[in-house]
Design a protein around this motif. Structure first.
Motif, mmCIF file in Angstrom:
data_model
loop_
_atom_site.group_PDB
_atom_site.id
_atom_site.type_symbol
_atom_site.label_atom_id
_atom_site.label_comp_id
_atom_site.label_asym_id
_atom_site.label_seq_id
_atom_site.Cartn_x
_atom_site.Cartn_y
_atom_site.Cartn_z
ATOM 1 N N CYS A 69 35.001 -69.206 44.429
ATOM 2 C CA CYS A 69 33.689 -68.560 44.488
ATOM 3 C C CYS A 69 33.117 -68.577 45.896
ATOM 4 C CB CYS A 69 32.720 -69.261 43.535
ATOM 5 S SG CYS A 69 32.528 -71.022 43.865
ATOM 6 N N SER A 94 38.366 -72.121 34.258
ATOM 7 C CA SER A 94 37.769 -73.307 34.868
ATOM 8 C C SER A 94 36.260 -73.313 34.671
ATOM 9 C CB SER A 94 38.111 -73.359 36.366
ATOM 10 O OG SER A 94 37.488 -74.462 36.962
ATOM 11 N N LEU A 95 35.640 -72.154 34.833
ATOM 12 C CA LEU A 95 34.188 -72.097 34.645
ATOM 13 C C LEU A 95 33.836 -72.376 33.176
ATOM 14 C CD1 LEU A 95 31.380 -71.612 35.873
ATOM 15 C CD2 LEU A 95 31.599 -69.227 35.159
ATOM 16 N N SER A 118 32.422 -63.229 44.797
ATOM 17 C CA SER A 118 31.524 -63.733 43.755
ATOM 18 C C SER A 118 30.054 -63.482 44.065
ATOM 19 C CB SER A 118 31.735 -65.244 43.595
ATOM 20 O OG SER A 118 31.189 -65.914 44.715
ATOM 21 N N PRO A 178 29.873 -67.698 39.517
ATOM 22 C CA PRO A 178 31.141 -67.998 40.189
ATOM 23 C C PRO A 178 32.318 -67.130 39.755
ATOM 24 C CG PRO A 178 30.070 -70.028 39.461
ATOM 25 C CD PRO A 178 29.322 -68.891 38.839
ATOM 26 N N VAL A 179 32.169 -66.354 38.661
ATOM 27 C CA VAL A 179 33.277 -65.481 38.249
ATOM 28 C C VAL A 179 32.875 -64.010 38.270
ATOM 29 C CG1 VAL A 179 34.406 -67.250 36.831
ATOM 30 C CG2 VAL A 179 32.734 -65.711 35.779
ATOM 31 N N ASN A 208 38.457 -67.130 38.069
ATOM 32 C CA ASN A 208 38.991 -68.272 37.323
ATOM 33 C C ASN A 208 38.030 -68.571 36.177
ATOM 34 O OD1 ASN A 208 40.136 -70.607 36.393
ATOM 35 N ND2 ASN A 208 40.358 -71.566 38.403
ATOM 36 N N MET A 233 34.725 -60.727 38.997
ATOM 37 C CA MET A 233 35.054 -60.600 40.416
ATOM 38 C C MET A 233 36.573 -60.460 40.549
ATOM 39 S SD MET A 233 34.710 -64.565 41.626
ATOM 40 C CE MET A 233 35.966 -64.891 42.835
ATOM 41 N N GLU A 234 37.046 -60.292 41.756
ATOM 42 C CA GLU A 234 38.489 -60.248 41.987
ATOM 43 C C GLU A 234 39.090 -61.572 41.511
ATOM 44 O OE1 GLU A 234 38.927 -60.098 46.237
ATOM 45 O OE2 GLU A 234 38.003 -62.082 46.468
ATOM 46 N N ARG A 235 40.131 -61.500 40.729
ATOM 47 C CA ARG A 235 40.881 -62.662 40.258
ATOM 48 C C ARG A 235 39.985 -63.856 39.892
ATOM 49 N NH1 ARG A 235 46.045 -61.387 43.857
ATOM 50 N NH2 ARG A 235 45.127 -59.602 44.866
ATOM 51 N N HIS A 285 33.845 -75.927 32.480
ATOM 52 C CA HIS A 285 32.666 -76.595 33.034
ATOM 53 C C HIS A 285 31.421 -76.297 32.192
ATOM 54 C CE1 HIS A 285 30.220 -78.573 36.017
ATOM 55 N NE2 HIS A 285 29.416 -77.525 36.035
ATOM 56 N N LEU A 305 37.368 -72.184 41.636
ATOM 57 C CA LEU A 305 36.859 -70.885 41.194
ATOM 58 C C LEU A 305 37.027 -69.814 42.268
ATOM 59 C CD1 LEU A 305 33.510 -72.269 39.711
ATOM 60 C CD2 LEU A 305 35.467 -71.476 38.378
#
Lengths: 259, 392
Positions: B271, A219-220, A164, A188-189, A216, A212-214, A223, B269
């Motif tokens: 992250c 979830s972001l 990330s 974060p993604v 999420n 990014m790799e895999r 949020h 995440l």
């Protein structure tokens, strides 16, 4: 160095920004020219050497039938084909057409839309030919480009982290703008590589480097909603330079009242 | 309280500049809290004026807000995103470089660390423990990291004992605060009430005593010590979170198949923020780089996170492809395997991973939920025990 590797630079639907990154390597340009033969790079020189080429850096997405054929010819002439930038790796900002009717756009923009011959979609190179490596970004990062060229010349693995943007942000000590200020941020993604520029200037990450790799993303996105970002705005965040990257496309489709 | 308390002194607010003067005269680079970009960060300080006077923060899961205090406290906050880690264990460090030689070989050169000695001003007791946890990692007898050890041995540590706690703090659960009784050169407790603004000071080393001797101070009176004790009590009373560490190692070792990990797969995440802000996380990767001419090579070490797939990439792919497996790796290492590896917990209760997780995942809550879920599972299996993991 009798047999310097031959490098060619090719452009499809794009803004030239990524290939200009090569010219932007001002301090290193002489060393680059010393180590490789730049055989085809119209932005730098009109002199063109015939193929085959050891390495092709390819910018841009595929938006016309003609370009699709041209890309196949580039593939045939190239030892390694490296897709550079968001257009070549994800379809670019012009992939927004993938979510709409391209004919409606051409009718709106051109006086004579009947002259426009274009595909319904903007797609990455990998949708059409085998791609040996992808370098992300809008535009790509100069240091990463040099790293890839240097790794190729020295026969080693290029160091291109897949994690990330947050990792780059924290390593440079930037206070987290999402946690500290509530600024929506896609860091974060998003795939690392830019050096976390925007958060360092108090702007949320725009995800120029794509997923990014895999990631999420769900979830972001959840949020972001909690931070007060409206659902259609969440969709817009995911639909920019990498709108058609599969992970972002799927997340975008989940917001804004459907695709 | 302790033996050192008997020797405690008092430095007035106006004399605190003497601390900076004495440290700078000894060629230390003072590093401590200051306000930047709307956050209390750690940075190089010129003097008392750079401290976050009159500032505090409100922290909770995934949120941090800098706020004004009603008073002029210099250390009226807990901790920001930055730990002291980057000063002792830099995010990026060149380990060596090499040049190709005309005979076809190469010559190697070490790259000495040019950093000056740091004086850490305002180290919280949890963070002091975190430094000690990293000491065990980097300064073990047989595997000493030269860069860390050099910086650590040269560093001067001024602890600030906590007089308040954030909602994310749980040092009392981890036995790392809110008061440090040793391991520092100097320790300050900030006393601020209607008629005084001063610091109760204790020296914890000869170097600390020597610096203290140069700072104007008086002997602490019983009411100063009582005020310092009241600070500690206030921090304990305000402690925002708890983590039940009873048998946590066995609990986590026995929870590899817990249903809770599926929930974390959904929320986490991956992250890597928690690992970056954690004051004890120490993982690195090493990268070799070359220049275009192929005559110069360098080896760099930089922070790496167990949340990337590269971290566990071996022949054939990453062994932790799912997010749940990566979160589990981090949590189980931090609270359980760390104990087997280094003899302590890897968590000091600073709460940074809770505040700076973009989606507010709270490890104290996760441990509680895992415990509940295992207890229910045991009950369903017929193993009804009051404390199924009490033995450690």
């Amino acid at each position: 160095m009798a047999d310097k590797p031959k490098l060619a630079v090719w452009k499809f639907a794009s803004c030239d920004g990524c290939q200009l990154t090569l010219l932007d390597c001002e301090d290193e340009l002489l060393a680059v020219a010393d180590a490789i033969t730049i055989a085809n790079f119209p932005e730098a020189s009109r002199a063109v050497l015939d193929g085959p080429y050891d390495v092709s850096l390819v910018e841009g997405s595929i938006t016309t039938a003609h370009d699709r054929e041209r890309l196949e010819a580039v593939r045939e002439q190239s030892g390694l084909l490296i897709a550079i930038g968001a257009c070549a790796t994800a379809g670019g900002i012009q992939a927004l057409r993938n979510f709409a009717d391209v004919r409606a756009f051409t009718d709106m923009v051109y006086a004579h839309p009947e002259y426009i011959s274009t595909l319904e979609t903007s797609t990455p190179l990998s949708a059409h030919v085998r791609v040996d490596m992808e370098l992300r970004g809008c535009p790509i990062n100069k240091a990463q480009l040099l790293e890839v060229v240097s790794a190729l010349l020295n026969g080693r693995k290029p160091n291109v982290p897949q994690g990330s943007v947050c990792i780059e942000c924290k390593m440079r000590g930037t206070p987290c703008i999402m946690v500290a200020h509530g600024t929506p941020c896609l860091g974060p993604v998003t795939h690392a590589g830019c050096g976390a520029i925007c958060p360092a200037y108090n702007r949320g990450c725009y995800a120029c480097f794509g997923p990014m790799e895999r990631p999420n993303t769900a979830s972001l996105a959840h949020h972001l909603g909690a931070l007060g970002v409206a659902d259609d705005a969440v969709q817009r965040l995911f639909r920019t330079y990498n709108a058609s990257a599969p992970e972002f496309r799927r997340e975008g489709d989940r917001h804004g009242g459907g695709a | 309280m302790t033996a050192t308390t008997n020797k405690a002194g008092v430095i007035s607010r106006d004399s605190l500049e003497g601390l900076f003067d004495a440290l700078i005269a000894r060629d230390y680079v003072p590093v401590g809290p200051t306000v930047r970009e709307g956050v209390i960060v750690l940075d190089e300080l010129r003097g008392v004026d750079d401290l976050p006077e009159g500032w505090t923060e409100d922290q909770d899961a995934a949120t941090y807000r800098l706020m004004r205090r009603a008073d002029a406290a210099l250390f009226g906050f807990n901790n920001g995103q930055h730990a002291w880690k980057p000063y002792l264990f830099p995010p990026k460090a060149k380990l060596w470089e090499a040049e190709k030689t005309p005979d076809g070989g190469f010559s190697m050169r070490e790259t000495p660390d040019a950093a000056k000695a740091f004086a850490f001003i305002g180290v919280r007791p949890c963070d002091l423990h975190a430094i000690q946890v990293q000491d065990a990692v980097f300064m073990a007898e047989q595997n000493t990291d030269p860069l860390y050890a050099r910086r650590r041995r040269k560093a001067f540590t001024v602890v600030i004992q906590c007089g308040q706690a954030a909602k994310t703090c749980f040092c009392t659960s981890m036995d790392t605060g809110p008061r440090a009784d040793g391991g520092f050169d100097l320790a300050l407790t900030e006393i601020l009430d209607a008629d005084r603004h001063s610091f109760v000071v204790e020296a914890g080393s000869a170097a600390g005593a020597s610096v203290l001797a140069e700072i104007p101070h008086s002997e602490a009176r019983p009411d100063d010590l009582a005020a310092a004790e009241a600070c500690t009590k206030r921090a304990v009373d305000q402690m925002g979170r708890t983590l039940d560490t009873t048998g946590v190692k066995d609990l986590l070792y026995g929870s590899y198949e817990s249903r809770r990990w599926a929930d974390l797969e959904r929320r986490c995440l991956a992250c890597g923020n928690c690992t970056m802000v954690c004051p004890t996380c120490f993982c690195t990767t090493v990268e070799d780089v070359t220049d275009l001419s192929g005559t110069h090579a360098e080896r760099w070490r930089h922070w790496e996170s167990c949340y990337t797939t590269d971290f566990s990439y071996i022949h054939g792919g990453s062994v932790r492809p799912t997010i749940r497996s990566r979160y589990r790796q981090w949590l189980v290492h931090k609270l359980a395997t760390w104990q087997d590896q280094f003899g302590t917990s890897g968590c000091v209760g600073c709460g940074r991973c809770i505040t700076w997780c973009p989606v507010g995942i709270d490890l104290t809550e996760e441990v509680r939920l895992i415990r509940d879920s295992e207890r229910k599972k045991d009950a369903a299996d017929g193993h009804v025990q009051e404390h199924p993991h009490a033995s450690d």
